[in-house]
Scaffold this active site. Structure first.
Site, PDB file in Angstrom:
ATOM      1  CG  ASN A 101      -1.921  -1.182   1.111  1.00  0.00           C
ATOM      2  OD1 ASN A 101      -2.105  -1.739   0.026  1.00  0.00           O
ATOM      3  ND2 ASN A 101      -2.510  -1.567   2.215  1.00  0.00           N
ATOM      4  CG  HIS A 118       3.780  -1.794  -4.809  1.00  0.00           C
ATOM      5  ND1 HIS A 118       2.623  -2.517  -4.898  1.00  0.00           N
ATOM      6  CD2 HIS A 118       4.771  -2.647  -5.188  1.00  0.00           C
ATOM      7  CE1 HIS A 118       2.901  -3.762  -5.306  1.00  0.00           C
ATOM      8  NE2 HIS A 118       4.200  -3.857  -5.482  1.00  0.00           N
ATOM      9  CB  CYS A 143      19.249  16.619  -9.247  1.00  0.00           C
ATOM     10  SG  CYS A 143      18.588  17.957  -8.262  1.00  0.00           S
ATOM     11  CB  CYS A 146      14.787  15.676  -7.127  1.00  0.00           C
ATOM     12  SG  CYS A 146      15.590  15.689  -8.737  1.00  0.00           S
ATOM     13  CB  SER A 219      -5.641 -10.374  -5.159  1.00  0.00           C
ATOM     14  OG  SER A 219      -4.724  -9.521  -5.809  1.00  0.00           O
ATOM     15  CG  ASN A 243      -8.371 -12.107   1.067  1.00  0.00           C
ATOM     16  OD1 ASN A 243      -9.507 -11.785   0.747  1.00  0.00           O
ATOM     17  ND2 ASN A 243      -7.297 -11.737   0.380  1.00  0.00           N
ATOM     18  CB  ALA A 261      -7.729  -6.535   7.759  1.00  0.00           C
TER      19      ALA A 261
HETATM   20  P1  NAD Z   1      -5.953  -6.326  -4.694  1.00  0.00           P
HETATM   21  O1  NAD Z   1      -6.926  -5.206  -4.915  1.00  0.00           O
HETATM   22  O2  NAD Z   1      -5.468  -7.063  -5.884  1.00  0.00           O
HETATM   23  O3  NAD Z   1      -6.579  -7.370  -3.687  1.00  0.00           O
HETATM   24  C1  NAD Z   1      -7.209  -6.952  -2.508  1.00  0.00           C
HETATM   25  C2  NAD Z   1      -7.485  -8.144  -1.670  1.00  0.00           C
HETATM   26  O4  NAD Z   1      -8.005  -7.680  -0.429  1.00  0.00           O
HETATM   27  C3  NAD Z   1      -8.512  -9.127  -2.256  1.00  0.00           C
HETATM   28  O5  NAD Z   1      -7.994 -10.429  -2.188  1.00  0.00           O
HETATM   29  C4  NAD Z   1      -9.728  -8.936  -1.352  1.00  0.00           C
HETATM   30  O6  NAD Z   1     -10.456 -10.150  -1.196  1.00  0.00           O
HETATM   31  C5  NAD Z   1      -9.081  -8.522  -0.049  1.00  0.00           C
HETATM   32  N1  NAD Z   1      -9.929  -7.738   0.857  1.00  0.00           N
HETATM   33  C6  NAD Z   1     -10.963  -6.931   0.555  1.00  0.00           C
HETATM   34  N2  NAD Z   1     -11.468  -6.376   1.668  1.00  0.00           N
HETATM   35  C7  NAD Z   1     -10.732  -6.846   2.713  1.00  0.00           C
HETATM   36  C8  NAD Z   1     -10.754  -6.632   4.113  1.00  0.00           C
HETATM   37  N3  NAD Z   1     -11.635  -5.820   4.693  1.00  0.00           N
HETATM   38  N4  NAD Z   1      -9.829  -7.273   4.879  1.00  0.00           N
HETATM   39  C9  NAD Z   1      -8.925  -8.116   4.318  1.00  0.00           C
HETATM   40  N5  NAD Z   1      -8.859  -8.356   2.997  1.00  0.00           N
HETATM   41  C10 NAD Z   1      -9.746  -7.714   2.196  1.00  0.00           C
HETATM   42  O7  NAD Z   1      -4.748  -5.693  -3.865  1.00  0.00           O
HETATM   43  P2  NAD Z   1      -3.229  -6.046  -3.824  1.00  0.00           P
HETATM   44  O8  NAD Z   1      -3.034  -7.531  -3.734  1.00  0.00           O
HETATM   45  O9  NAD Z   1      -2.681  -5.203  -2.726  1.00  0.00           O
HETATM   46  O10 NAD Z   1      -2.612  -5.525  -5.215  1.00  0.00           O
HETATM   47  C11 NAD Z   1      -3.076  -4.381  -5.934  1.00  0.00           C
HETATM   48  C12 NAD Z   1      -2.080  -3.197  -6.107  1.00  0.00           C
HETATM   49  O11 NAD Z   1      -2.749  -1.916  -5.976  1.00  0.00           O
HETATM   50  C13 NAD Z   1      -1.029  -3.189  -5.037  1.00  0.00           C
HETATM   51  O12 NAD Z   1       0.138  -2.677  -5.588  1.00  0.00           O
HETATM   52  C14 NAD Z   1      -1.572  -2.176  -4.047  1.00  0.00           C
HETATM   53  O13 NAD Z   1      -0.578  -1.567  -3.310  1.00  0.00           O
HETATM   54  C15 NAD Z   1      -2.246  -1.133  -4.903  1.00  0.00           C
HETATM   55  N6  NAD Z   1      -3.334  -0.471  -4.125  1.00  0.00           N
HETATM   56  C16 NAD Z   1      -3.022   0.203  -2.967  1.00  0.00           C
HETATM   57  C17 NAD Z   1      -4.024   0.753  -2.190  1.00  0.00           C
HETATM   58  C18 NAD Z   1      -3.649   1.471  -0.906  1.00  0.00           C
HETATM   59  O14 NAD Z   1      -2.550   2.017  -0.793  1.00  0.00           O
HETATM   60  N7  NAD Z   1      -4.527   1.452   0.107  1.00  0.00           N
HETATM   61  C19 NAD Z   1      -5.357   0.620  -2.567  1.00  0.00           C
HETATM   62  C20 NAD Z   1      -5.637  -0.055  -3.776  1.00  0.00           C
HETATM   63  C21 NAD Z   1      -4.618  -0.616  -4.549  1.00  0.00           C
END
Ligand code: NAD
Length: 279
Positions: A101, A118, A143, A146, A219, A243, A261
């Site tokens: 995230n 990320h 630089c 940055c 996921s 999950n 979570a």
């Molecule tokens: P993903 O969107 O592919 O998968 C999300 C997963 O979370 C799913 O498996 C879903 O079933 C599960 N989920 C949904 N609600 C939940 C809950 N309340 N508690 C626990 N699990 C729950 O996300 P990913 O695997 O992190 O990959 C997607 C990419 O997008 C990553 O790089 C991610 O960092 C980025 N992203 C980041 C954010 C953020 O910073 N909050 C938000 C969206 C996407």
């Protein structure tokens, strides 16, 4: 519910690694990537705007999309799941959080060792044009402000550093580095880009040395992050998945806890250490 064996191994662990994805922040109001055609992600698909090619083509459009995202993320607060992860630091000798995230919510909740695989929406960096060819005869000028390759042949060493510190994702024109003139961009890993090798190395080290890895809200479809829980599993570490829906990891994990979570993580602290985390 955890089996007695898994419960005891978690309680005896000296290094716990928590690996998190977008689901970790879903209950904080930040939709997951899977929900990308709704709310937060509506209007433009991230696959179309979160790429270096898109930024090169239309920096302002990509910048504005990220400003919109950052505004939503700034309003979010850590949920009970983030708080439970932060609380682990008082219960286990070593805790490493590896997150996909970009929202800073683990740090906001109080977690200290956070590896942002990320990147972060809360930092800017220089946009490096990978098509510019450098050679031994023409080495790049780095630089001093940055840390990107200077687009001017020389950096302005007297440029005001506070300018860069104050810049953030905000409405308006895309900012440029006051030192070298480079276009700035959010310091996040866009689609098709490599991860910071230093951060990835730290994450691999943690997955290779932890006693327990807790995988929350991912996921497991984005590599190389997705391989980390499997590395820990192959080595014999206890792997627990949290999950609401099963993933490819669920069948092989030592425990697959189906739920959100914000419910399951506080429940895990209650079951293993008898600690209560309020909602
Ligand atoms: P993903 O969107 O592919 O998968 C999300 C997963 O979370 C799913 O498996 C879903 O079933 C599960 N989920 C949904 N609600 C939940 C809950 N309340 N508690 C626990 N699990 C729950 O996300 P990913 O695997 O992190 O990959 C997607 C990419 O997008 C990553 O790089 C991610 O960092 C980025 N992203 C980041 C954010 C953020 O910073 N909050 C938000 C969206 C996407």
């Amino acid at each position: 519910m955890l089996s007695q064996t898994v419960l005891h191994r978690i309680k005896a662990a000296s290094h716990v690694c928590v690996f998190t994805g977008a689901g970790m922040s879903a209950e904080s109001g930040i939709p997951t990537f899977r929900e990308r055609n709704e709310g937060l992600w509506a209007k433009h698909d991230p696959l179309e705007v979160a790429t270096p090619e898109a930024y090169k083509k239309n920096p302002q459009l990509v910048w504005d999309w990220h400003v919109h995202l950052a505004e939503k993320v700034r309003k979010a607060s850590p949920n009970a799941g983030h708080q439970a992860v932060a609380k682990l630091q008082a219960l286990v000798p070593k805790v490493t959080v590896i997150t996909q995230n970009v929202d800073n919510l683990h740090q906001d909740a109080g977690s200290c060792d956070v590896l942002e695989l990320h990147g972060s929406l809360f930092r800017l960096t220089a946009f490096v044009d990978k098509n510019v060819m450098y050679s031994d005869e023409r080495p790049p000028v780095i630089c001093h402000l940055c840390k990107g390759y200077a687009v001017w042949e020389q950096c302005d060493h007297f440029a005001d550093r506070s300018d860069l510190a104050e810049l953030k994702l905000a409405t308006g024109r895309v900012p440029r580095c006051p030192g070298c003139g480079a276009l700035l961009r959010p310091d996040i890993v866009w689609f098709g880009e490599m991860l910071d090798p230093c951060v990835l190395e730290g994450a691999v080290d943690a997955a290779d040395s932890c006693d327990v890895l807790i995988c929350v809200g991912s996921s497991l479809e984005v590599e190389p992050a997705a391989s980390l829980p499997y590395r820990a599993l192959r080595r014999g570490a206890v792997v627990v998945e949290i999950n609401p829906v099963p993933t490819a990891l669920s069948a092989t994990a030592d425990a697959s806890l189906i739920g959100k979570a914000g419910d399951i993580l506080p429940g895990l602290l209650r079951q293993v250490w008898g600690i209560e985390i309020g909602r």
